[in-house]
Write a protein that holds these residues in place. Structure first.
Motif, PDB file in Angstrom:
ATOM      1  N   GLY A 217      -9.417   4.334  -0.337  1.00  0.00           N
ATOM      2  CA  GLY A 217      -9.061   4.028  -1.719  1.00  0.00           C
ATOM      3  C   GLY A 217      -8.617   5.247  -2.494  1.00  0.00           C
ATOM      4  O   GLY A 217      -7.749   5.994  -2.063  1.00  0.00           O
ATOM      5  N   ARG A 218      -9.232   5.464  -3.643  1.00  0.00           N
ATOM      6  CA  ARG A 218      -8.915   6.641  -4.463  1.00  0.00           C
ATOM      7  C   ARG A 218      -9.732   7.869  -4.072  1.00  0.00           C
ATOM      8  O   ARG A 218      -9.628   8.911  -4.706  1.00  0.00           O
ATOM      9  CB  ARG A 218      -9.163   6.332  -5.933  1.00  0.00           C
ATOM     10  CG  ARG A 218      -8.184   5.361  -6.543  1.00  0.00           C
ATOM     11  CD  ARG A 218      -8.609   5.043  -7.964  1.00  0.00           C
ATOM     12  NE  ARG A 218      -7.562   4.365  -8.716  1.00  0.00           N
ATOM     13  CZ  ARG A 218      -7.708   3.903  -9.934  1.00  0.00           C
ATOM     14  NH1 ARG A 218      -8.868   4.047 -10.557  1.00  0.00           N
ATOM     15  NH2 ARG A 218      -6.714   3.295 -10.550  1.00  0.00           N
TER      16      ARG A 218
ATOM     17  N   LEU B  43      -2.121   6.633  -2.446  1.00  0.00           N
ATOM     18  CA  LEU B  43      -3.576   6.784  -2.417  1.00  0.00           C
ATOM     19  C   LEU B  43      -3.992   8.140  -1.862  1.00  0.00           C
ATOM     20  O   LEU B  43      -5.002   8.700  -2.279  1.00  0.00           O
ATOM     21  CB  LEU B  43      -4.202   5.648  -1.608  1.00  0.00           C
ATOM     22  CG  LEU B  43      -4.172   4.277  -2.301  1.00  0.00           C
ATOM     23  CD1 LEU B  43      -4.704   3.188  -1.382  1.00  0.00           C
ATOM     24  CD2 LEU B  43      -4.961   4.289  -3.603  1.00  0.00           C
TER      25      LEU B  43
ATOM     26  N   LEU C 286      -5.819  -0.030  -7.079  1.00  0.00           N
ATOM     27  CA  LEU C 286      -7.208  -0.074  -7.538  1.00  0.00           C
ATOM     28  C   LEU C 286      -7.345   0.084  -9.046  1.00  0.00           C
ATOM     29  O   LEU C 286      -6.461   0.614  -9.719  1.00  0.00           O
ATOM     30  CB  LEU C 286      -8.021   1.016  -6.840  1.00  0.00           C
ATOM     31  CG  LEU C 286      -8.171   0.858  -5.324  1.00  0.00           C
ATOM     32  CD1 LEU C 286      -8.628   2.161  -4.710  1.00  0.00           C
ATOM     33  CD2 LEU C 286      -9.141  -0.261  -5.003  1.00  0.00           C
TER      34      LEU C 286
ATOM     35  N   THR D  88     -13.092  -1.961  -6.328  1.00  0.00           N
ATOM     36  CA  THR D  88     -14.061  -1.926  -5.245  1.00  0.00           C
ATOM     37  C   THR D  88     -15.397  -1.377  -5.737  1.00  0.00           C
ATOM     38  O   THR D  88     -15.481  -0.794  -6.818  1.00  0.00           O
ATOM     39  CB  THR D  88     -13.544  -1.061  -4.082  1.00  0.00           C
ATOM     40  OG1 THR D  88     -13.345   0.270  -4.550  1.00  0.00           O
ATOM     41  CG2 THR D  88     -12.228  -1.617  -3.537  1.00  0.00           C
TER      42      THR D  88
ATOM     43  N   TYR E  75       0.812  -1.213   0.000  1.00  0.00           N
ATOM     44  CA  TYR E  75       0.000   0.000   0.000  1.00  0.00           C
ATOM     45  C   TYR E  75       0.851   1.271   0.000  1.00  0.00           C
ATOM     46  O   TYR E  75       0.346   2.347  -0.324  1.00  0.00           O
ATOM     47  CB  TYR E  75      -0.938   0.018   1.215  1.00  0.00           C
ATOM     48  CG  TYR E  75      -2.087  -0.950   1.095  1.00  0.00           C
ATOM     49  CD1 TYR E  75      -2.948  -0.912   0.007  1.00  0.00           C
ATOM     50  CD2 TYR E  75      -2.308  -1.920   2.069  1.00  0.00           C
ATOM     51  CE1 TYR E  75      -3.996  -1.804  -0.117  1.00  0.00           C
ATOM     52  CE2 TYR E  75      -3.363  -2.816   1.957  1.00  0.00           C
ATOM     53  CZ  TYR E  75      -4.196  -2.744   0.868  1.00  0.00           C
ATOM     54  OH  TYR E  75      -5.242  -3.633   0.745  1.00  0.00           O
TER      55      TYR E  75
END
Length: 352
Positions: A85-86, A118, A41, A49, A35
């Motif tokens: 996430g994004r 991220l 992603l 996701t 990460y």
């Protein structure tokens, strides 16, 4: 030097490593962690996701949060997301709630994220969406005030340990070295966590996530003290599920012990454990319900049909395919579960 070498050197010096310690290094090592180094992603990443699949997902969650905020008496609240996430989900939530009178003025936005890559994506996604957006490394940094929290596919990446009850003896599955100095699984006799005590089935793995218990108890205590609610969305189980540790790379399953730091490591979430942890903190729990039940009961089909009326044929096809992926039993609809943690003085939430 790479992460595989670092782990091998650590095992040589200290002996076999727990799966939890391995996951922490593989996912969050400050230089080589999965990460830390990359954006996982999307089509170009390793997995997709729900918010990336359809805007309807975030819109439904946003509408649900507004309903909870109204039930709470419209307080000044912390709108928080764990592992955002994004930033797609939070961007959709803020867009969907932008016309709700007083909501944006009453919230500050808080994102708990360890990944520099991220964080940069989130900053771009959320630029101009709200005047008060803050990033945090831990839940304790989020201000003490009424809470509106979302955790979508956050818990599955928390580090687990695995235990096996065999011939009346508990053993922990750890990571050691074989005769060729390669990583492989070993078993060591141990005393298991108290939560696993009882009458276990023989020759079956049990997973335990101490990190999940700890943060959920803290969330429950925050909700009890300041009010609020938390929505936990993830794939998981309620009555034990054996060995669920897995790695994903380029949308394909990947060997868990090969090239650590290059693939996403996850395990199914033990929702039974989360319910008890939340109760220890003082929050009430509702659910789990399936993602399909939650989304359809709150109008996901109707919202998709509304969007389709103004869409091009290509957009309509994408919207319908996205909804199908979110709610179909053989896709995400039944695999993903939703748990609500809520202040004891609030009524049963919609969708549960």
């Amino acid at each position: 030097m790479n992460l595989n070498t670092l782990i091998i050197d650590h095992i040589r010096e200290h002996g076999p490593m727990t799966i939890a310690d391995y996951m922490v290094l593989a996912l969050a090592h400050p230089e080589y962690g999965y990460y830390i180094r990359k954006d996982p992603l999307g089509v170009q990443g390793d997995f997709i996701t729900a918010p990336e699949i359809s805007q309807v997902f975030g819109e439904i969650v946003g509408a649900w949060l507004v309903t909870q905020w109204v039930m709470m008496g419209k307080p000044n609240a912390a709108l928080a997301e764990l592992g955002p996430g994004r930033g797609t989900l939070m961007a959709d939530i803020l867009r969907a709630t932008s016309k709700v009178k007083g909501f944006h003025e009453s919230i500050s936005v808080h994102l708990m994220e360890i990944s520099p890559a991220l964080r940069r994506k989130q900053w771009k996604s959320l630029a101009g969406k709200h005047p008060d957006i803050q990033w945090h490394l831990g839940f304790g940094e989020i201000p003490n005030k009424p809470l509106l929290l979302v955790a979508n596919e956050f818990y599955d990446a928390l580090p687990i340990r695995q235990f096996l009850h065999l011939d009346g003896i508990w053993r922990e599955r750890k990571i050691g070295l074989n005769v060729r100095d390669q990583l492989h699984f070993v078993l060591e006799t141990v005393t298991p966590p108290y939560a696993l005590m009882g009458e276990p089935e023989s020759d079956r793995y049990y997973e335990y996530c101490d990190a999940a218990s700890q943060i959920t108890t803290v969330i429950g205590a925050r909700i009890l003290t300041y009010g609020g609610t938390a929505l936990i969305i993830d794939y998981g189980y309620e009555n034990g599920n054996g060995d669920t540790l897995q790695a994903v790379h380029n949308h394909q399953y990947h060997d868990v012990l090969t090239d650590p730091g290059s693939a996403d490591l996850t395990a199914h979430v033990d929702f039974y454990n989360l319910v008890h942890a939340a109760a220890a903190g003082g929050a009430h729990a509702y659910g789990t319900v399936s993602q399909a039940h939650f989304l359809t009961s709150l109008g996901a089909r109707e919202r998709t049909e509304m969007l389709c009326k103004k869409a091009t044929p290509k957009q309509k096809k994408s919207l319908l395919a996205g909804l199908e992926r979110l709610i179909a039993p053989d896709q995400m609809g039944e695999l993903f579960k939703i748990l609500c943690l809520i202040s004891p003085d609030l009524p049963k939430p919609e969708g549960f």
